[in-house]
Design an enzyme around this catalytic site. Sequence first.
Site, short mmCIF file in Angstrom:
data_model
loop_
_atom_site.label_atom_id
_atom_site.label_comp_id
_atom_site.label_asym_id
_atom_site.label_seq_id
_atom_site.Cartn_x
_atom_site.Cartn_y
_atom_site.Cartn_z
N ASP A 36 0.76 -1.21 0.40
CA ASP A 36 0.12 0.17 -0.14
C ASP A 36 0.90 1.45 0.17
O ASP A 36 0.12 2.41 -0.25
CB ASP A 36 -1.24 0.04 1.53
CG ASP A 36 -2.16 -0.60 0.73
OD1 ASP A 36 -2.29 -0.61 -0.12
OD2 ASP A 36 -3.27 0.03 1.15
N ASP A 290 -12.25 38.93 -30.99
CA ASP A 290 -11.71 38.29 -31.86
C ASP A 290 -12.68 36.87 -30.63
O ASP A 290 -12.43 35.94 -30.91
CB ASP A 290 -10.44 38.04 -31.23
CG ASP A 290 -9.26 36.36 -31.90
OD1 ASP A 290 -9.26 36.70 -33.36
OD2 ASP A 290 -9.38 35.98 -31.09
N GLY A 425 -10.23 31.78 -34.56
CA GLY A 425 -11.23 31.91 -35.79
C GLY A 425 -10.94 32.32 -36.93
O GLY A 425 -11.81 31.58 -37.75
N LEU A 426 -10.23 32.68 -37.24
CA LEU A 426 -9.73 32.93 -38.74
C LEU A 426 -9.72 31.62 -39.25
O LEU A 426 -10.29 31.16 -40.30
CB LEU A 426 -8.00 33.41 -38.73
CG LEU A 426 -7.44 33.61 -40.32
CD1 LEU A 426 -8.93 34.82 -40.95
CD2 LEU A 426 -6.22 34.13 -39.95
#
Length: 531
Positions: A36, A290, A425-426
Amino acid sequence: MDLTLWTYEGPPHVGAMRIAASMKGVHYVLHAPQGDTYADLLFTMIERRGQRPPVTYTTFQARDLGGDTAELVKRHVREAVERFEPDALLVGESCTAELIQDQPGALACGMGLNLPVVTLELPAYSKKENWGAAETLYQLVRGLLKQQPANPGAHNPTAWKEEQRRPRVNLLGPSLLGFRCRDDVLEVRKLLDRHGIEVAVVMPLDASVADVMRLPDADVNVCLYPEIAESSCSWLERTFGQPFTRTVPIGVGATTDFLAELRALLGMEPPASDEGAQQSRLPWYSESVDSTYLTGKRVFIFGDGTHVLAAARIARRELGFEVVGLGTYSREMARPVRAKAKELGLEALISDDYLAVEAAMAEAAPELVLGTQMERHSAKRLGIPCAVISTPMHVQDVPARYSPQMGWEGANVIFDTWVHPLMMGLEEHLIGMFRHDFEFVDGHQSHLGHLGGLQSGQPEPNAAPAMTAVAGDVSGETTLTWTADGEAELKKIPFFVRGKVRRNTETYAREQGRGQIDSETLYDAKAHFSA
Ligand code: SF4
């Protein structure tokens, strides 16, 4: 029995280890079989600690079971106290030791040790790691403070005014193996300092036994991680009359509400409403043009209760996303998560089965997944961008750099982390317009330097081969077939919403009893769902 491959939380004794390892001068004697000790690695590798956690294991073996295991416990308790000279001792058992019922806590209490001994009863077969951490913190706070006179009615959280000192609060909940606790504490300290509020004790992270004894001196308790600290905060409120905050300051809105709540409890004027906009970049970044393409992005959120509640609020109100799935593995937090899901028009997923989470994720077909490291793996399989917002985590979520989630800087970190996996985004716009570029192919994310979720040669997410049945008549449902013309039309849909369009179209075709899906069916479905 439960067939389990991945688990969101460890057993409760790992939660107890987190408390002991976070603190100073606290030692934990754990009655546990050989092997353990694996849990040490969580601290030395994932948290990259320079020392072993303060845990002594009895490490009994098969041959010990024929002898006196109780004597073994006592020997380890004696040796641990002599060697480490702790200020307080935690004594408990792991899952296997629970079965042999040696009652190590009672044994240690009967040894006449000259230090506080806290017995832990952690039912390993019904509870998990966070519960174990919360229970350990609670028992430790209660055990150490039980001698102090309780007079809840006498506590006045605004007494700092007459005493002509700065108000002071305790920060409760941050621990090792918690999500970004190290930097959250720094950020909350900065935030409070700006408001003229002192931090008395941070617990359990770096707290000593002497610090625990000072807890009742603070005016108010700040509950930063309810999974870990809410039970202790409630006890301190009942016993010493200290009120505690309910808002967790993750996100700009929540940080603003947190400041308002804390200042009200301390009898201070409300904070300036524009502090978030002044101090964090998230509001402006999110408003700037943006970020327009982020509006309505479909997001699936899963993790611990605290972080999913915070994430749902940020996603919806601060980034303009649409939350399409919300859930938690924290059963203790099921109530608030269900309420939040209802507010968003969803049904919460309360589950610790990662396959159920993966299935819900595939069904919701989101454009972004915010989850734990398990959802990161599932999202990768499904080809969906993902960011990690909660434990369980890999080693990369204990970064060297400053990376809080809380407060104003935490909101900046969140903005960057969540937006980064999405296509810029672009690029999104151009891929939608020109589908035949040899480099910027469908699913490509050049800002990540690779194909994003889609590796070359991998099948498209949610894809069914052309002209193949997608639902058999075994279930009594119509067999559906995509025609080549239907598949070609589907390919024109940007890849990150294509999975959703595919599902909607199939649902529509089934409803209409159409067996073949061609381009016309696709556009009929589109008109149907946008009507
Ligand atoms: S999966 Fe990776 S990060 Fe996580 S514990 Fe294992 S080696 Fe460490």
